[in-house]
Design a protein around this motif. Sequence first.
Motif, PDB file in Angstrom:
ATOM      1  N   ASP A 158       0.794  -1.237   0.000  1.00 39.29           N
ATOM      2  CA  ASP A 158       0.000   0.000   0.000  1.00 39.29           C
ATOM      3  C   ASP A 158       0.822   1.280   0.000  1.00 39.29           C
ATOM      4  O   ASP A 158       0.278   2.380  -0.045  1.00 39.29           O
ATOM      5  CB  ASP A 158      -0.951   0.024   1.205  1.00 39.29           C
ATOM      6  CG  ASP A 158      -0.215  -0.223   2.518  1.00 39.29           C
ATOM      7  OD1 ASP A 158       1.021  -0.045   2.561  1.00 39.29           O
ATOM      8  OD2 ASP A 158      -0.869  -0.591   3.510  1.00 39.29           O
ATOM      9  N   ASP A 159       2.138   1.190   0.054  1.00 41.33           N
ATOM     10  CA  ASP A 159       2.980   2.377   0.234  1.00 41.33           C
ATOM     11  C   ASP A 159       2.824   3.397  -0.887  1.00 41.33           C
ATOM     12  O   ASP A 159       2.734   4.606  -0.634  1.00 41.33           O
ATOM     13  CB  ASP A 159       4.458   1.975   0.327  1.00 41.33           C
ATOM     14  CG  ASP A 159       4.776   1.198   1.581  1.00 41.33           C
ATOM     15  OD1 ASP A 159       3.960   1.214   2.520  1.00 41.33           O
ATOM     16  OD2 ASP A 159       5.851   0.565   1.624  1.00 41.33           O
ATOM     17  N   GLU A 178       0.325   3.891  -2.999  1.00 43.69           N
ATOM     18  CA  GLU A 178      -0.987   4.516  -3.018  1.00 43.69           C
ATOM     19  C   GLU A 178      -1.115   5.571  -1.920  1.00 43.69           C
ATOM     20  O   GLU A 178      -1.588   6.685  -2.162  1.00 43.69           O
ATOM     21  CB  GLU A 178      -2.095   3.470  -2.868  1.00 43.69           C
ATOM     22  CG  GLU A 178      -2.250   2.561  -4.075  1.00 43.69           C
ATOM     23  CD  GLU A 178      -1.295   1.387  -4.056  1.00 43.69           C
ATOM     24  OE1 GLU A 178      -0.279   1.423  -3.324  1.00 43.69           O
ATOM     25  OE2 GLU A 178      -1.569   0.400  -4.766  1.00 43.69           O
ATOM     26  N   PHE A 179      -0.690   5.235  -0.690  1.00 39.87           N
ATOM     27  CA  PHE A 179      -0.816   6.171   0.414  1.00 39.87           C
ATOM     28  C   PHE A 179       0.194   7.314   0.299  1.00 39.87           C
ATOM     29  O   PHE A 179      -0.110   8.450   0.640  1.00 39.87           O
ATOM     30  CB  PHE A 179      -0.623   5.453   1.756  1.00 39.87           C
ATOM     31  CG  PHE A 179      -1.747   4.518   2.116  1.00 39.87           C
ATOM     32  CD1 PHE A 179      -3.056   4.808   1.780  1.00 39.87           C
ATOM     33  CD2 PHE A 179      -1.490   3.344   2.802  1.00 39.87           C
ATOM     34  CE1 PHE A 179      -4.096   3.957   2.119  1.00 39.87           C
ATOM     35  CE2 PHE A 179      -2.520   2.474   3.154  1.00 39.87           C
ATOM     36  CZ  PHE A 179      -3.829   2.778   2.810  1.00 39.87           C
ATOM     37  N   ARG A 208      -3.302  -8.910   0.551  1.00 41.67           N
ATOM     38  CA  ARG A 208      -2.533  -7.704   0.263  1.00 41.67           C
ATOM     39  C   ARG A 208      -2.170  -7.618  -1.219  1.00 41.67           C
ATOM     40  O   ARG A 208      -2.201  -6.543  -1.819  1.00 41.67           O
ATOM     41  CB  ARG A 208      -1.245  -7.678   1.106  1.00 41.67           C
ATOM     42  CG  ARG A 208      -1.434  -7.763   2.600  1.00 41.67           C
ATOM     43  CD  ARG A 208      -2.087  -6.548   3.219  1.00 41.67           C
ATOM     44  NE  ARG A 208      -1.375  -5.305   2.971  1.00 41.67           N
ATOM     45  CZ  ARG A 208      -0.325  -4.874   3.685  1.00 41.67           C
ATOM     46  NH1 ARG A 208       0.142  -5.611   4.695  1.00 41.67           N
ATOM     47  NH2 ARG A 208       0.231  -3.717   3.411  1.00 41.67           N
ATOM     48  N   GLU A 263      -5.312  -6.694  -3.166  1.00 40.42           N
ATOM     49  CA  GLU A 263      -5.611  -5.279  -2.977  1.00 40.42           C
ATOM     50  C   GLU A 263      -4.686  -4.399  -3.798  1.00 40.42           C
ATOM     51  O   GLU A 263      -5.115  -3.404  -4.405  1.00 40.42           O
ATOM     52  CB  GLU A 263      -5.505  -4.927  -1.493  1.00 40.42           C
ATOM     53  CG  GLU A 263      -6.622  -5.536  -0.647  1.00 40.42           C
ATOM     54  CD  GLU A 263      -6.387  -5.401   0.844  1.00 40.42           C
ATOM     55  OE1 GLU A 263      -7.330  -5.662   1.621  1.00 40.42           O
ATOM     56  OE2 GLU A 263      -5.255  -5.042   1.239  1.00 40.42           O
ATOM     57  N   ALA A 264      -3.409  -4.750  -3.834  1.00 44.57           N
ATOM     58  CA  ALA A 264      -2.447  -3.969  -4.617  1.00 44.57           C
ATOM     59  C   ALA A 264      -2.758  -4.039  -6.104  1.00 44.57           C
ATOM     60  O   ALA A 264      -2.645  -3.035  -6.823  1.00 44.57           O
ATOM     61  CB  ALA A 264      -1.028  -4.473  -4.349  1.00 44.57           C
ATOM     62  N   ALA A 270      -5.756  -1.770  -6.686  1.00 41.36           N
ATOM     63  CA  ALA A 270      -5.402  -0.352  -6.588  1.00 41.36           C
ATOM     64  C   ALA A 270      -4.615   0.107  -7.808  1.00 41.36           C
ATOM     65  O   ALA A 270      -4.848   1.208  -8.329  1.00 41.36           O
ATOM     66  CB  ALA A 270      -4.592  -0.107  -5.315  1.00 41.36           C
ATOM     67  N   MET A 320      -6.757   4.066  -2.579  1.00 45.24           N
ATOM     68  CA  MET A 320      -6.450   3.828  -1.163  1.00 45.24           C
ATOM     69  C   MET A 320      -7.481   2.906  -0.530  1.00 45.24           C
ATOM     70  O   MET A 320      -7.136   2.004   0.257  1.00 45.24           O
ATOM     71  CB  MET A 320      -6.374   5.159  -0.413  1.00 45.24           C
ATOM     72  CG  MET A 320      -5.172   6.014  -0.777  1.00 45.24           C
ATOM     73  SD  MET A 320      -4.924   7.421   0.356  1.00 45.24           S
ATOM     74  CE  MET A 320      -6.324   8.476  -0.088  1.00 45.24           C
ATOM     75  N   HIS A 373      -7.256  -0.948  -0.388  1.00 42.27           N
ATOM     76  CA  HIS A 373      -6.476  -1.635   0.648  1.00 42.27           C
ATOM     77  C   HIS A 373      -7.320  -1.754   1.923  1.00 42.27           C
ATOM     78  O   HIS A 373      -6.939  -1.284   3.006  1.00 42.27           O
ATOM     79  CB  HIS A 373      -5.166  -0.881   0.909  1.00 42.27           C
ATOM     80  CG  HIS A 373      -4.235  -0.899  -0.248  1.00 42.27           C
ATOM     81  ND1 HIS A 373      -3.434  -1.987  -0.542  1.00 42.27           N
ATOM     82  CD2 HIS A 373      -3.999   0.025  -1.221  1.00 42.27           C
ATOM     83  CE1 HIS A 373      -2.724  -1.722  -1.631  1.00 42.27           C
ATOM     84  NE2 HIS A 373      -3.047  -0.523  -2.068  1.00 42.27           N
ATOM     85  N   GLN A 429      -6.194  -2.884   5.552  1.00 43.25           N
ATOM     86  CA  GLN A 429      -5.373  -1.998   6.377  1.00 43.25           C
ATOM     87  C   GLN A 429      -6.194  -0.992   7.176  1.00 43.25           C
ATOM     88  O   GLN A 429      -5.658  -0.274   8.018  1.00 43.25           O
ATOM     89  CB  GLN A 429      -4.356  -1.272   5.493  1.00 43.25           C
ATOM     90  CG  GLN A 429      -3.433  -2.209   4.737  1.00 43.25           C
ATOM     91  CD  GLN A 429      -2.804  -3.243   5.645  1.00 43.25           C
ATOM     92  OE1 GLN A 429      -1.973  -2.924   6.498  1.00 43.25           O
ATOM     93  NE2 GLN A 429      -3.205  -4.503   5.485  1.00 43.25           N
TER      94      GLN A 429
END
Length: 235
Positions: free
Chosen positions: A20-21, A23-24, A59, A62-63, A66, A187, A190, A193
């Motif tokens: 998620d790094d 995206e966030f 995860r 989700e990635a 995204a 975002m 994910h 999270q």
Amino acid sequence: MKPTPKSKNSPLLAFGAHPDDIEFGCGGVIARETRAGRAAHFVVCSRGEAGTSGTPQQRVAEAERAAKILGATLEFLELDGDAHLELRAAHAIKLARIIRRVRPAVVLAPTVEPNQHPDHWRLGQLVRDASRLARYGGVGELRKLAPHTIGQLFFYAVTPDAEPSGTLPVLIDISPSEIMKTWTAAMEAHASQMKTRDYVEFQLARAKVQGMSAGIKFAQPLFPNATMVFDSVTL
């Protein structure tokens, strides 16, 4: 470092330590670039297996979701695993090989500030090393691919603590509603999270504060690795 003209033929390459790094940390920037026609490719260097919430399979899914929302392609790179990343020349060479293959104009990576998840700053350092190695023609492990010099390396901060002190950021205006909608959806992909913290609201609040500091609605900061050079003061 002189800015490289934006071109559909000059991809943007973003590295993340965890699913998620990107995206966030810089998802709004990605959304702005892909909507303008620039190709984007993500490289995620773990499957989030050490995280508190979500299985590695979740995860990854989700990635993938995204990245699709942001209009980017995605690959996972196996290094040392989540929470175990080490600074190794072999890792930098692997990343340099990706840089030579993708041939980006712009590379994005986590900042090298130590007060954050250790995988983040270590990956930032590895990407910085890789960006140099990618242009050296004599690196034996890379000889099958032509050397490549990137246009710019920008660091992104996943958390406020990761923002480098003493370095003025380049603020990217992500105010348009379609950009914000795309970034928010990426975002929200994910979902695993969000069980411990509302990271979406956290990042939106950060973007609002950054935007207000420049007189716009929303912005995300990027931190240049090298001095930026312009042809003129007229932008």
